[in-house]
Design a protein around this motif. Structure first.
Motif, PDB file in Angstrom:
ATOM      1  N   ARG A  38      68.327  57.819 105.562  1.00 35.08           N
ATOM      2  CA  ARG A  38      66.979  57.725 105.012  1.00 35.08           C
ATOM      3  C   ARG A  38      67.032  57.721 103.498  1.00 35.08           C
ATOM      4  NH1 ARG A  38      64.695  63.746 106.795  1.00 35.08           N
ATOM      5  NH2 ARG A  38      65.907  64.974 105.271  1.00 35.08           N
ATOM      6  N   VAL A  48      71.411  61.003 107.940  1.00 33.65           N
ATOM      7  CA  VAL A  48      70.578  61.870 108.774  1.00 33.65           C
ATOM      8  C   VAL A  48      71.363  62.307 110.012  1.00 33.65           C
ATOM      9  CG1 VAL A  48      68.470  62.032 110.146  1.00 33.65           C
ATOM     10  CG2 VAL A  48      68.454  60.764 107.971  1.00 33.65           C
ATOM     11  N   SER A  62      69.804  69.529 106.942  1.00 31.50           N
ATOM     12  CA  SER A  62      68.357  69.625 106.805  1.00 31.50           C
ATOM     13  C   SER A  62      67.592  69.225 108.065  1.00 31.50           C
ATOM     14  CB  SER A  62      67.893  68.752 105.636  1.00 31.50           C
ATOM     15  OG  SER A  62      68.250  67.401 105.858  1.00 31.50           O
ATOM     16  N   VAL A  63      68.264  68.543 108.993  1.00 33.89           N
ATOM     17  CA  VAL A  63      67.571  68.090 110.210  1.00 33.89           C
ATOM     18  C   VAL A  63      68.141  68.731 111.471  1.00 33.89           C
ATOM     19  CG1 VAL A  63      67.093  65.889 109.085  1.00 33.89           C
ATOM     20  CG2 VAL A  63      69.012  66.058 110.688  1.00 33.89           C
ATOM     21  N   PHE A  67      66.116  67.214 114.820  1.00 37.94           N
ATOM     22  CA  PHE A  67      66.318  65.809 115.164  1.00 37.94           C
ATOM     23  C   PHE A  67      67.430  65.692 116.203  1.00 37.94           C
ATOM     24  CE2 PHE A  67      64.863  63.773 110.867  1.00 37.94           C
ATOM     25  CZ  PHE A  67      63.673  64.484 110.945  1.00 37.94           C
ATOM     26  N   MET A  82      62.619  62.874 116.442  1.00 41.34           N
ATOM     27  CA  MET A  82      62.343  63.744 115.303  1.00 41.34           C
ATOM     28  C   MET A  82      61.187  64.673 115.666  1.00 41.34           C
ATOM     29  SD  MET A  82      62.689  61.000 112.164  1.00 41.34           S
ATOM     30  CE  MET A  82      61.200  60.121 112.614  1.00 41.34           C
ATOM     31  N   LEU A  85      58.383  67.764 112.266  1.00 41.26           N
ATOM     32  CA  LEU A  85      58.511  66.998 111.026  1.00 41.26           C
ATOM     33  C   LEU A  85      57.875  67.714 109.849  1.00 41.26           C
ATOM     34  CD1 LEU A  85      57.982  63.473 112.517  1.00 41.26           C
ATOM     35  CD2 LEU A  85      59.921  64.134 111.097  1.00 41.26           C
ATOM     36  N   ASP A  89      60.518  65.079 105.034  1.00 35.63           N
ATOM     37  CA  ASP A  89      61.173  64.066 105.864  1.00 35.63           C
ATOM     38  C   ASP A  89      60.646  62.665 105.572  1.00 35.63           C
ATOM     39  OD1 ASP A  89      61.020  66.422 108.564  1.00 35.63           O
ATOM     40  OD2 ASP A  89      62.795  65.900 107.376  1.00 35.63           O
ATOM     41  N   TYR A  93      63.602  55.025 106.885  1.00 30.67           N
ATOM     42  CA  TYR A  93      64.741  55.338 107.740  1.00 30.67           C
ATOM     43  C   TYR A  93      65.454  54.045 108.118  1.00 30.67           C
ATOM     44  CZ  TYR A  93      63.393  60.205 108.156  1.00 30.67           C
ATOM     45  OH  TYR A  93      63.123  61.525 107.876  1.00 30.67           O
TER      46      TYR A  93
END
Length: 115
Positions: A38, A48, A62-63, A67, A82, A85, A89, A93
Motif C-alpha cells: 500500500r 502489507v 501494523s496489520v 488483516f 481487512m 480498519l 490504513d 493498495y
C-alpha cells in the motif's frame, strides 16, 4: 507477463471491514509469491502481506491480527481480508506477483477509512 486486476476497495468507517481481490491472468501455481502493498499520500509504498506458493504468510506489524491474506488456486485469485480498519490504513493498495525474480504490479485500488 503476469497481469493483475485488483478490486474491492472503497470507503468504510473506522472499525469496518473490506475484502480486496487480486485476479491473476495465469495460474498462480506458476507464481513464486503474491502480496499486497500500500501507498499513502506522501509516503513510500510498503508491504502489507505476502503469501508464498506453499501458503506461508507474512504480515507487516501494523496489520498483524487484523488483516488476513489467502489464495484460491482454482480461481487464480489472492484475497486480503481487512478487519478493524483504521484511518491510517487509508492508501492505494497494490497487488504484486513475483515470478522468476520479476515483479508484476496491478493498477491499485483505493481504500479510504473515515474516522
Amino acid at each position: 507477463q503476469v497481469q493483475l486486476v485488483e478490486s474491492g476497495g472503497g470507503l468504510v468507517q473506522a472499525g469496518g471491514s473490506l475484502r480486496l481481490s487480486c485476479a491473476a491472468s495465469e495460474s498462480i501455481f506458476e507464481i513464486d509469491a503474491m502480496g499486497w502493498y500500500r501507498q499513502a499520500p506522501g509516503k513510500q509504498r510498503e508491504l502489507v502481506a505476502t503469501i508464498s506458493r506453499g501458503g506461508r504468510t507474512n504480515y507487516a506489524g501494523s496489520v498483524k491480527g487484523r488483516f488476513t491474506i489467502s489464495r484460491d488456486n482454482a480461481k487464480n485469485t489472492v484475497y486480503l481480508q481487512m478487519n478493524s480498519l483504521k484511518p491510517e490504513d487509508t492508501a492505494v493498495y497494490y497487488c504484486k506477483a513475483d515470478r522468476r525474480y520479476i515483479g508484476y504490479w496491478g493498477q491499485g485500488t483505493q481504500v479510504t477509512v473515515s474516522s
